[in-house]
Design a protein around this motif. Structure first.
Motif, PDB file in Angstrom:
ATOM      1  N   GLU A   1       6.775 -12.738  18.447  1.00 46.20           N
ATOM      2  CA  GLU A   1       7.776 -13.441  19.671  1.00 46.20           C
ATOM      3  C   GLU A   1       8.811 -14.225  19.005  1.00 46.20           C
ATOM      4  O   GLU A   1       9.993 -14.226  19.223  1.00 46.20           O
ATOM      5  N   ALA A   2       8.300 -15.057  17.815  1.00 49.51           N
ATOM      6  CA  ALA A   2       9.417 -15.928  17.210  1.00 49.51           C
ATOM      7  C   ALA A   2      10.140 -15.088  16.054  1.00 49.51           C
ATOM      8  O   ALA A   2      10.822 -15.742  15.383  1.00 49.51           O
ATOM      9  N   GLY A   3       9.993 -13.814  15.949  1.00 43.63           N
ATOM     10  CA  GLY A   3      10.775 -13.211  15.003  1.00 43.63           C
ATOM     11  C   GLY A   3      10.040 -12.817  13.747  1.00 43.63           C
ATOM     12  O   GLY A   3      10.590 -12.119  12.749  1.00 43.63           O
ATOM     13  N   THR A   4       8.899 -13.377  13.677  1.00 38.52           N
ATOM     14  CA  THR A   4       8.195 -13.226  12.354  1.00 38.52           C
ATOM     15  C   THR A   4       7.772 -11.975  12.126  1.00 38.52           C
ATOM     16  O   THR A   4       7.172 -11.187  13.297  1.00 38.52           O
ATOM     17  N   LEU A   5       7.648 -11.374  11.106  1.00 40.35           N
ATOM     18  CA  LEU A   5       6.989  -9.906  10.633  1.00 40.35           C
ATOM     19  C   LEU A   5       5.633  -9.939  10.412  1.00 40.35           C
ATOM     20  O   LEU A   5       5.087 -10.918   9.619  1.00 40.35           O
ATOM     21  N   HIS A   6       4.873  -9.225  10.893  1.00 41.02           N
ATOM     22  CA  HIS A   6       3.318  -8.912  10.629  1.00 41.02           C
ATOM     23  C   HIS A   6       3.205  -7.580  10.425  1.00 41.02           C
ATOM     24  O   HIS A   6       3.708  -6.541  10.754  1.00 41.02           O
ATOM     25  N   GLY A   7       1.961  -7.293   9.661  1.00 39.50           N
ATOM     26  CA  GLY A   7       1.429  -6.278   9.366  1.00 39.50           C
ATOM     27  C   GLY A   7       0.049  -5.944   8.827  1.00 39.50           C
ATOM     28  O   GLY A   7      -0.489  -7.107   8.450  1.00 39.50           O
ATOM     29  N   PHE A   8      -0.539  -4.881   8.705  1.00 34.89           N
ATOM     30  CA  PHE A   8      -1.884  -4.742   8.299  1.00 34.89           C
ATOM     31  C   PHE A   8      -2.061  -3.228   7.595  1.00 34.89           C
ATOM     32  O   PHE A   8      -1.231  -2.502   8.088  1.00 34.89           O
ATOM     33  N   THR A   9      -2.798  -2.892   6.840  1.00 33.99           N
ATOM     34  CA  THR A   9      -2.999  -1.803   6.169  1.00 33.99           C
ATOM     35  C   THR A   9      -4.015  -0.889   7.278  1.00 33.99           C
ATOM     36  O   THR A   9      -5.125  -1.496   7.314  1.00 33.99           O
ATOM     37  N   ALA A  10      -4.256   0.230   7.361  1.00 39.51           N
ATOM     38  CA  ALA A  10      -5.328   0.796   8.284  1.00 39.51           C
ATOM     39  C   ALA A  10      -5.386   2.541   7.496  1.00 39.51           C
ATOM     40  O   ALA A  10      -4.274   3.023   7.572  1.00 39.51           O
TER      41      ALA A  10
ATOM     42  N   PRO B   1       2.128   7.707  -2.417  1.00 44.00           N
ATOM     43  CA  PRO B   1       1.587   7.210  -3.693  1.00 44.00           C
ATOM     44  C   PRO B   1       2.519   5.961  -4.214  1.00 44.00           C
ATOM     45  O   PRO B   1       1.823   5.008  -4.919  1.00 44.00           O
ATOM     46  N   ALA B   2       3.518   5.897  -4.023  1.00 44.14           N
ATOM     47  CA  ALA B   2       4.533   4.882  -4.434  1.00 44.14           C
ATOM     48  C   ALA B   2       4.320   3.390  -3.672  1.00 44.14           C
ATOM     49  O   ALA B   2       4.583   2.488  -4.218  1.00 44.14           O
ATOM     50  N   GLN B   3       3.934   3.566  -2.542  1.00 46.75           N
ATOM     51  CA  GLN B   3       3.698   2.541  -1.723  1.00 46.75           C
ATOM     52  C   GLN B   3       2.118   2.025  -1.648  1.00 46.75           C
ATOM     53  O   GLN B   3       1.864   1.146  -1.028  1.00 46.75           O
ATOM     54  N   ALA B   4       1.375   2.626  -2.710  1.00 47.22           N
ATOM     55  CA  ALA B   4      -0.224   2.197  -2.719  1.00 47.22           C
ATOM     56  C   ALA B   4      -0.508   0.704  -3.338  1.00 47.22           C
ATOM     57  O   ALA B   4      -1.011   0.071  -2.303  1.00 47.22           O
ATOM     58  N   GLU B   5       0.364   0.158  -3.841  1.00 46.11           N
ATOM     59  CA  GLU B   5       0.192  -1.234  -4.364  1.00 46.11           C
ATOM     60  C   GLU B   5       0.491  -2.078  -2.762  1.00 46.11           C
ATOM     61  O   GLU B   5      -0.059  -3.036  -2.813  1.00 46.11           O
ATOM     62  N   LEU B   6       1.620  -1.756  -2.290  1.00 46.07           N
ATOM     63  CA  LEU B   6       2.257  -2.390  -1.055  1.00 46.07           C
ATOM     64  C   LEU B   6       0.998  -2.355   0.085  1.00 46.07           C
ATOM     65  O   LEU B   6       0.469  -3.351   0.669  1.00 46.07           O
ATOM     66  N   ALA B   7       0.460  -1.303   0.073  1.00 47.94           N
ATOM     67  CA  ALA B   7      -0.846  -0.914   0.845  1.00 47.94           C
ATOM     68  C   ALA B   7      -2.095  -2.029   0.704  1.00 47.94           C
ATOM     69  O   ALA B   7      -2.712  -2.653   1.571  1.00 47.94           O
ATOM     70  N   MET B   8      -2.343  -1.940  -0.525  1.00 47.28           N
ATOM     71  CA  MET B   8      -3.189  -3.157  -0.841  1.00 47.28           C
ATOM     72  C   MET B   8      -2.830  -4.564  -0.570  1.00 47.28           C
ATOM     73  O   MET B   8      -3.595  -5.444  -0.003  1.00 47.28           O
ATOM     74  N   ARG B   9      -1.460  -4.856  -0.805  1.00 45.91           N
ATOM     75  CA  ARG B   9      -1.057  -6.294  -0.317  1.00 45.91           C
ATOM     76  C   ARG B   9      -1.226  -6.523   1.266  1.00 45.91           C
ATOM     77  O   ARG B   9      -1.577  -7.239   1.713  1.00 45.91           O
ATOM     78  N   PHE B  10      -0.828  -5.366   2.106  1.00 46.71           N
ATOM     79  CA  PHE B  10      -1.146  -5.497   3.296  1.00 46.71           C
ATOM     80  C   PHE B  10      -2.360  -5.573   3.854  1.00 46.71           C
ATOM     81  O   PHE B  10      -2.845  -5.962   5.070  1.00 46.71           O
TER      82      PHE B  10
ATOM     83  N   THR C   1      -4.532  -7.370   2.373  1.00 41.73           N
ATOM     84  CA  THR C   1      -5.185  -8.645   1.798  1.00 41.73           C
ATOM     85  C   THR C   1      -4.822  -9.814   2.585  1.00 41.73           C
ATOM     86  O   THR C   1      -3.675  -9.917   3.051  1.00 41.73           O
ATOM     87  N   LYS C   2      -5.688 -10.609   3.134  1.00 39.61           N
ATOM     88  CA  LYS C   2      -5.568 -11.814   3.963  1.00 39.61           C
ATOM     89  C   LYS C   2      -4.784 -12.724   3.018  1.00 39.61           C
ATOM     90  O   LYS C   2      -4.994 -13.144   1.933  1.00 39.61           O
ATOM     91  N   GLY C   3      -3.925 -13.450   3.846  1.00 31.89           N
ATOM     92  CA  GLY C   3      -3.078 -14.388   3.249  1.00 31.89           C
ATOM     93  C   GLY C   3      -2.051 -14.072   2.355  1.00 31.89           C
ATOM     94  O   GLY C   3      -1.189 -14.813   2.114  1.00 31.89           O
ATOM     95  N   ALA C   4      -1.863 -12.890   2.116  1.00 30.95           N
ATOM     96  CA  ALA C   4      -0.707 -12.271   1.096  1.00 30.95           C
ATOM     97  C   ALA C   4       0.681 -12.569   1.759  1.00 30.95           C
ATOM     98  O   ALA C   4       0.763 -12.280   3.049  1.00 30.95           O
ATOM     99  N   ASP C   5       1.637 -12.816   1.010  1.00 29.34           N
ATOM    100  CA  ASP C   5       3.141 -12.680   1.524  1.00 29.34           C
ATOM    101  C   ASP C   5       3.515 -11.406   1.651  1.00 29.34           C
ATOM    102  O   ASP C   5       3.820 -10.651   0.721  1.00 29.34           O
ATOM    103  N   LYS C   6       3.080 -10.671   2.749  1.00 30.48           N
ATOM    104  CA  LYS C   6       3.293  -9.003   2.760  1.00 30.48           C
ATOM    105  C   LYS C   6       4.571  -8.395   2.777  1.00 30.48           C
ATOM    106  O   LYS C   6       4.727  -7.434   2.303  1.00 30.48           O
TER     107      LYS C   6
END
Length: 166
Positions: A32-41, A81-90, A92-97
């Motif tokens: 709602e405040a415009g902040t971005l959020h995400g997770f890996t599934a 495959p090029a986004q695998a590292e990004l998926a690991m970041r998403f 991870t709790k607390g990461a600047d995703k």
């Protein structure tokens, strides 16, 4: 007579589930405040063609859980495959995703990966409880495919399609 279900050993259960290869997605939304959020599934699937529905599972303990419960829309990005590292970041709790990542924004400013294998823009249709997770059911209102192949998750690691598992 009541049937008694024995509790399965959690480590054996996790190991058994790791033996099933699955695709990897990064699910995103804007709060709602415009902040971005995400997770890996990796728990993602098609549910219905008519209407077009997909499902993705979200851990109730995830930092972004309250945001997704309040969100009206979310985006499912199928990881390459090029986004695998990004998926690991998403994952991870607390990461600047969203740091240093080239997300695009749709007309409602929800983030999507322009070079994902596929992107599905969803309206939250229903939330279903599922143990320590919830099942987010999304009605797809826009879908596109990219040029890359998806990556799979198998026994704790990423595999490209066509690779042999260790």
């Amino acid at each position: 007579m009541t049937d008694r279900v024995e509790e399965v050993d959690r480590s054996v259960f996790r190991s058994a589930l790791a033996s099933f290869p699955s695709g990897v997605t990064i699910v995103t939304t804007r709060g709602e405040a415009g902040t971005l959020h995400g997770f890996t599934a990796s728990s993602f699937a098609s549910l219905s063609l008519d209407p077009p529905l997909v499902l993705v599972c979200l851990d109730r303990r995830a930092d972004c859980f309250p945001v997704f419960m309040a969100a009206e829309r979310f985006v499912v990005n199928v990881v390459t495959p090029a986004q695998a590292e990004l998926a690991m970041r998403f994952a991870t709790k607390g990461a600047d995703k969203f740091a240093h990542v080239g997300f695009e924004s749709d007309e409602e400013r929800h983030p999507s990966l322009p070079d994902a294998a596929a992107v599905l823009h969803c309206e939250l249709h229903q939330v279903v409880p599922g143990g320590d997770h919830v099942i987010l059911i999304g009605r797809v209102h826009e879908a596109r495919t990219g040029g890359g192949e998806p990556v799979t998750w198998y026994r704790g690691g990423f595999l490209r399609l066509g690779e042999r598992a260790a």
